[in-house]
Motif scaffolding. Structure first.
Motif, short mmCIF file in Angstrom:
data_model
loop_
_atom_site.label_atom_id
_atom_site.label_comp_id
_atom_site.label_asym_id
_atom_site.label_seq_id
_atom_site.Cartn_x
_atom_site.Cartn_y
_atom_site.Cartn_z
N ASP B 60 0.96 -1.19 0.30
CA ASP B 60 -0.07 0.26 0.03
C ASP B 60 0.91 1.63 0.06
O ASP B 60 0.19 2.09 0.18
CB ASP B 60 -0.78 -0.11 1.92
N THR B 62 3.84 1.12 -2.22
CA THR B 62 4.32 0.83 -3.30
C THR B 62 2.73 1.03 -4.66
O THR B 62 1.41 0.59 -5.03
CB THR B 62 4.88 -0.55 -3.31
N VAL B 63 3.71 1.46 -6.19
CA VAL B 63 2.64 1.66 -6.98
C VAL B 63 4.30 1.14 -8.62
O VAL B 63 4.96 1.67 -8.48
CB VAL B 63 1.95 2.85 -7.42
N VAL B 95 3.69 -7.68 -9.81
CA VAL B 95 2.44 -7.51 -9.10
C VAL B 95 1.11 -7.67 -8.45
O VAL B 95 1.13 -7.43 -7.76
CB VAL B 95 2.11 -5.77 -10.00
N GLY B 99 0.87 -7.97 -4.87
CA GLY B 99 -0.37 -7.36 -4.54
C GLY B 99 -0.29 -6.38 -4.16
O GLY B 99 -0.25 -4.94 -3.39
N VAL B 100 0.90 -5.75 -5.58
CA VAL B 100 1.36 -4.21 -5.84
C VAL B 100 0.53 -3.52 -6.32
O VAL B 100 -0.08 -4.19 -7.98
CB VAL B 100 2.63 -4.45 -5.90
N PRO B 101 -0.18 -2.21 -6.11
CA PRO B 101 -1.35 -1.79 -7.08
C PRO B 101 -0.11 -1.46 -8.38
O PRO B 101 0.88 -0.82 -8.36
CB PRO B 101 -1.72 -0.23 -6.50
N TYR B 102 -0.79 -0.71 -9.56
CA TYR B 102 -0.51 -1.09 -10.41
C TYR B 102 -1.40 -0.23 -11.94
O TYR B 102 -2.32 -0.29 -11.57
CB TYR B 102 -0.24 -2.08 -11.23
#
Ligand code: SF4
Lengths: 208, 475
Positions: B60, B62-63, B95, B99-102
């Motif tokens: 949360d 990381t993007v 991602v 679970g990294v926002p992308y």
């Protein structure tokens, strides 16, 4: 990173000086997205001919050395570019320990970061160990990092020096990340400070 | 954690507020608020996590976005270049797994990582922001400490949300006064780099200060901080002010309501104290800065647009003279000639330096009612899908298309020769990007760095020229 405590394994002799990182892993293999998988191209120029067939004269193409986990070589191993792909390639091939009279600096650092033990020993001793290695599959060397000794096939021991901090990291299997993770409580405390309440979270839902 | 009561710089304050622990040898475990990830420098880092069985500690914070490899033409077709495609697919797999926002390629919000961060309100004042990319310095415009890191450090941040760092030295660059007509943030930065050189900022974080900096909008401040790296600095900084706060307010990921007020109260403390110590200070007069352009293969090879191309004979140091000769040969230029009047083949308006809506507006002001010169290929590459949309809503696309420009999809594009947009050997390009190194825009390509308005002027005249001669009276 895997721990390095004691290793009993086949050692491959490579009686050359100045083996550079371009030899260890040629530049054309750097486009990979992985740290793994480089082992098949380790020493590619010496290992394969123009058609991709193995050159039988190269040590790592011979039994038992294709199973080697220790490499014994001569001065200035790992010189040239700083590519971390070089230790990645050795590790992927299965090498966990390199013994040489001297190493290039960056390569030496990179080894520790990747769980490979580089051991510096005087040239005569390296040559003696290479002779041991030439005896083939009956001649395994034992590298004991805790006691800082190499046990030769005849039971004789050779002691070696290693930086105590790095020895600790290898014995515990800690990399930089592992080290920092040991401060996890402090990181947690930091994250939960009231003064940081304004810092928003980014969630998957919100990026859709 | 404030370490002492003596006056502190903006850098010191952000630094102190992010120390998790100070180790015995002075190295600090520094907390990272935002980690931006792109497809080129992250694959081995994610692979490292996977091998060690470690999760991403703060998905949360990381993007991820794809920008370097992506084609800027029709996105409905699959990506042709297999290695580029693989890097993009790898990021998508990573991602999803971690679970990294992308922002996917086909998202309207996709764009260059350093455009997307501020635009989305992901990059905020007072934060520490890192990315496996040197131009992360761009985000310093928000009043945040933002810098590029290597792949091992990317993995370190993914796993621990911290970095092991030692503090930088403090440098302050004052630009005082009012800039003249046709002078942009790009010209200010080129003038700074021309003054201090590409090693001038080594080991420092540069704080940009003074009335000319205060007068800049956020896009201008981003241009400035973006090229801090070309001045050799680790990062650039502008103290956050009302311009910053009104830019941030209402952005998708910015704090809302009470949290915004709490944040603003904190952000207002983020200015260098009177009497704070700077290791180096430099002052420029805004009135002295003119529209500028580079002639050689280093960003410090900068000339006022009416300047004369230097000669090796001007340099006493033989090494320097040789370097000038080499640059002249590579660039295909004659010593002693005016830089203005040099014909160009390509005009590239884009990159994380100059691809924001303000940049496109300033280029459109020059282009409106004019046409791209014959033999010039001119392209506009908006920094993000949102910039593109906004420009289209304002009708800028029509101005550019009518004039004969290409109107492309968002990405790094011709800033670096990694995707299909490249110069061919010998082609000369007026470019709004940040690096004029040999081969940077494609093997053998010749890059002249300048502002979007100057690039637009080159597009319509077909030669490097003084934008001031094309500026019309406001109607
Ligand atoms: S636009 Fe250019 S400088 Fe910016 S991130 Fe992309 S490649 Fe790097």
């Amino acid at each position: 990173m895997d721990k390095f405590t004691q290793l009993t394994a086949i050692a491959a002799p490579m009686p050359n000086e100045n083996i550079d990182t371009d030899q260890i892993i040629p530049a054309r293999f750097l486009k990979t997205i992985l740290r793994t998988g480089l082992g098949k191209n380790a020493f590619a120029a010496q290992r394969y001919d123009g058609n991709g067939a193995e050159r039988p004269e190269f040590v790592l193409n011979q039994e038992p050395y294709r199973h080697a986990e220790i490499l014994i070589t001569l001065d200035n191993f790992g010189c040239g570019s700083s590519r971390e792909h070089a230790p990645w390639a050795l590790l992927d091939f299965g090498i966990r320990c390199v013994i040489a009279p001297s190493f290039a600096d960056i390569f030496h650092n990179n080894c520790f970061k990747n769980g490979i033990l580089p051991i510096r020993l005087p040239r005569e001793i390296c040559e003696m160990l290479m002779d041991d290695a030439r005896q083939g599959s009956n001649s395994r060397l034992t590298v004991d990092l805790e006691k800082q000794v190499i046990i030769r096939p005849d039971g004789e021991t050779v002691s070696f020096d290693v930086d105590p901090f790095r020895r600790h990291l290898l014995l515990e299997g800690l990399d930089d990340i592992g080290q920092t993770m040991a401060h996890d409580d402090a990181i947690n405390t930091f994250e939960h400070q009231a003064s940081r309440a304004w810092v928003p979270s980014i969630t998957m839902e919100t990026t859709k | 954690m404030q370490v002492s009561n003596s006056p502190r710089t903006l850098f010191d304050k952000i630094w102190d507020d992010h120390i998790v622990e100070r180790l015995e040898d002075g190295t600090c475990i520094l907390y990272i608020d935002r980690h931006l990830v792109h497809e080129v420098t992250s694959p081995q880092a994610f692979e490292g996590l996977r091998l060690a069985g470690r999760p991403v500690r703060r998905p949360d914070a990381t993007v991820a976005v794809v920008d370097h490899n992506v084609p800027t033409s029709d996105r409905s077709k699959p990506i042709e270049e297999p290695e580029s495609r693989l890097q993009i697919e790898t990021l998508e797999r990573n991602v999803a797994e971690f679970g990294v926002p992308y922002f996917p390629l086909l998202s309207a919000s996709q764009g260059i990582v350093h455009v997307v961060g501020p635009e989305q309100g992901i990059s905020l004042p007072g934060m520490t922001i890192v990315c496996g990319d040197s131009h992360t310095s761009t985000h310093g415009a928000m009043g945040s400490l933002a810098f590029g890191i290597g792949t091992s450090e990317v993995e370190h941040v993914l796993a621990t949300q911290t970095l092991l760092q030692r503090p930088a030295k403090n440098m302050r660059v004052f630009v005082e006064g009012k800039t003249g007509v046709g002078v942009t943030a790009k010209d200010i930065m080129l003038a700074i780099i021309g003054r201090i050189g590409t090693a001038g900022g080594t080991g420092h974080v540069i704080e940009f200060a003074g009335s000319a900096i205060r007068d800049l909008d956020m896009a201008g401040r981003m241009t400035l901080c973006n090229m801090s790296i070309e001045a050799g600095a680790r990062a650039g900084l502008v103290s956050p002010d009302e311009t910053t706060f009104s830019y941030v307010k209402g952005r998708p990921f910015a704090p809302k309501g009470e949290a915004f007020e709490q944040a603003c109260a904190y952000w207002r403390t983020l200015a260098s104290d009177d009497g704070a110590h700077f290791d180096t200070e430099v002052t420029l007069r805004a009135e002295d800065i003119v529209p500028s352009i580079t002639w050689g293969n280093s960003p410090q090879d900068v000339l006022p647009v009416d300047g004369i191309i230097p000669s090796p004979a001007d340099f006493k140091d033989p090494a320097q003279a040789a370097q000038v000769q080499r640059a002249l040969d590579y660039m295909g230029l004659e010593a002693g000639q005016k830089i203005a009047g040099t014909p160009v083949d390509v005009v590239f308006i884009g990159s994380c330096t100059n691809s924001r809506i303000e940049d496109l507006r300033s280029a459109a002001d020059i282009v409106r009612g004019r046409h791209v010169a014959p033999n010039v290929r001119a392209m506009i590459v908006p920094g993000s899908g949102l910039v593109k949309r906004e420009a289209e809503a304002e009708g800028l696309d029509k101005i550019f298309l009518d004039a004969g420009f290409e109107w492309r999809e968002a990405g790094c594009s011709m800033c670096l020769g990694m995707n299909p947009d490249r110069l061919t050997p010998g082609q000369r390009c007026a470019s709004t990007s940040n690096r004029n190194f040999e081969g940077r825009q494609g093997p053998g390509g010749r890059t002249h760095l300048c502002s979007p308005a100057m690039a637009a002027a080159a597009a319509v005249t077909g030669v490097l020229c003084d934008v001031r001669e094309l500026i019309r009276e406001p109607v």
